[in-house]
Scaffold this motif. Sequence first.
Motif, PDB file in Angstrom:
ATOM      1  N   PRO A  10       0.796  -1.218   0.000  1.00 51.69           N
ATOM      2  CA  PRO A  10       0.000   0.000   0.000  1.00 51.69           C
ATOM      3  C   PRO A  10       0.834   1.276   0.000  1.00 51.69           C
ATOM      4  CG  PRO A  10      -0.885  -1.558   1.593  1.00 51.69           C
ATOM      5  CD  PRO A  10       0.389  -2.138   1.054  1.00 51.69           C
ATOM      6  N   GLU A  11       2.022   1.269   0.653  1.00 48.57           N
ATOM      7  CA  GLU A  11       2.804   2.491   0.701  1.00 48.57           C
ATOM      8  C   GLU A  11       3.372   2.844  -0.668  1.00 48.57           C
ATOM      9  OE1 GLU A  11       3.428  -0.116   2.715  1.00 48.57           O
ATOM     10  OE2 GLU A  11       5.424  -0.841   2.339  1.00 48.57           O
ATOM     11  N   ASN A  12       3.385   1.906  -1.609  1.00 48.45           N
ATOM     12  CA  ASN A  12       3.869   2.174  -2.954  1.00 48.45           C
ATOM     13  C   ASN A  12       2.764   2.707  -3.862  1.00 48.45           C
ATOM     14  OD1 ASN A  12       6.371   1.244  -2.214  1.00 48.45           O
ATOM     15  ND2 ASN A  12       5.994  -0.830  -2.916  1.00 48.45           N
ATOM     16  N   VAL A  13       1.539   2.751  -3.380  1.00 47.20           N
ATOM     17  CA  VAL A  13       0.407   3.206  -4.166  1.00 47.20           C
ATOM     18  C   VAL A  13       0.244   4.705  -3.958  1.00 47.20           C
ATOM     19  CG1 VAL A  13      -2.087   3.012  -4.487  1.00 47.20           C
ATOM     20  CG2 VAL A  13      -0.732   0.980  -3.996  1.00 47.20           C
ATOM     21  N   ALA A  14       0.129   5.441  -5.057  1.00 45.23           N
ATOM     22  CA  ALA A  14      -0.015   6.895  -4.962  1.00 45.23           C
ATOM     23  C   ALA A  14      -1.445   7.241  -4.580  1.00 45.23           C
ATOM     24  CB  ALA A  14       0.354   7.544  -6.283  1.00 45.23           C
ATOM     25  N   ARG A  15      -1.579   8.019  -3.535  1.00 44.69           N
ATOM     26  CA  ARG A  15      -2.891   8.543  -3.128  1.00 44.69           C
ATOM     27  C   ARG A  15      -2.918   9.999  -3.552  1.00 44.69           C
ATOM     28  NH1 ARG A  15      -5.212   7.295   2.346  1.00 44.69           N
ATOM     29  NH2 ARG A  15      -4.247   9.302   2.794  1.00 44.69           N
TER      30      ARG A  15
END
Length: 154
Positions: free
Chosen positions: A86-91
């Motif tokens: 999840p931390e690699n997914v851009a929000r």
Amino acid sequence: MNNPLPTMQEAAQEAEFQLMAAKDVLEWQHALIKAINLDHLHDGGKGIGTLFEVAKYFSDTGFGGVYSAIEQFKVLGESAPQNMQPENVARIPLGDFAKGRQSIAARELGVTQVAISKAIGAGREIFVTRHADGTVTGTETRPFPSVTVEGCAE
């Protein structure tokens, strides 16, 4: 080999084509075996040399396309992201995601354009994530406990 990797859909379509071609070759080889048998039984094997040349052609052309399609899937599988964290997914903040394209953003999120406009106008803290399959989801962050309109904690 600096060719870009095909998409999974392109590789699957090529693999399907190659497997159908291989199926055709197998059916032709089966018919050829039957023809060799019939030539042997009814004509004493006079045409076997010609039939053998056809069989040799099938053997030479073989299943190169099938092997190529298998290799493409192997390369795609090795290059695909594995267990994306999840931390690699851009929000992306909703305001940035919808800037100049609220109707499109609303359609992607499954809401109305008015809902997008109101959420941005109210300063709601909503982040949009675009997933690998192209879908998007919105997540709102709020303090806990949050204070409702009536002044009561939720």
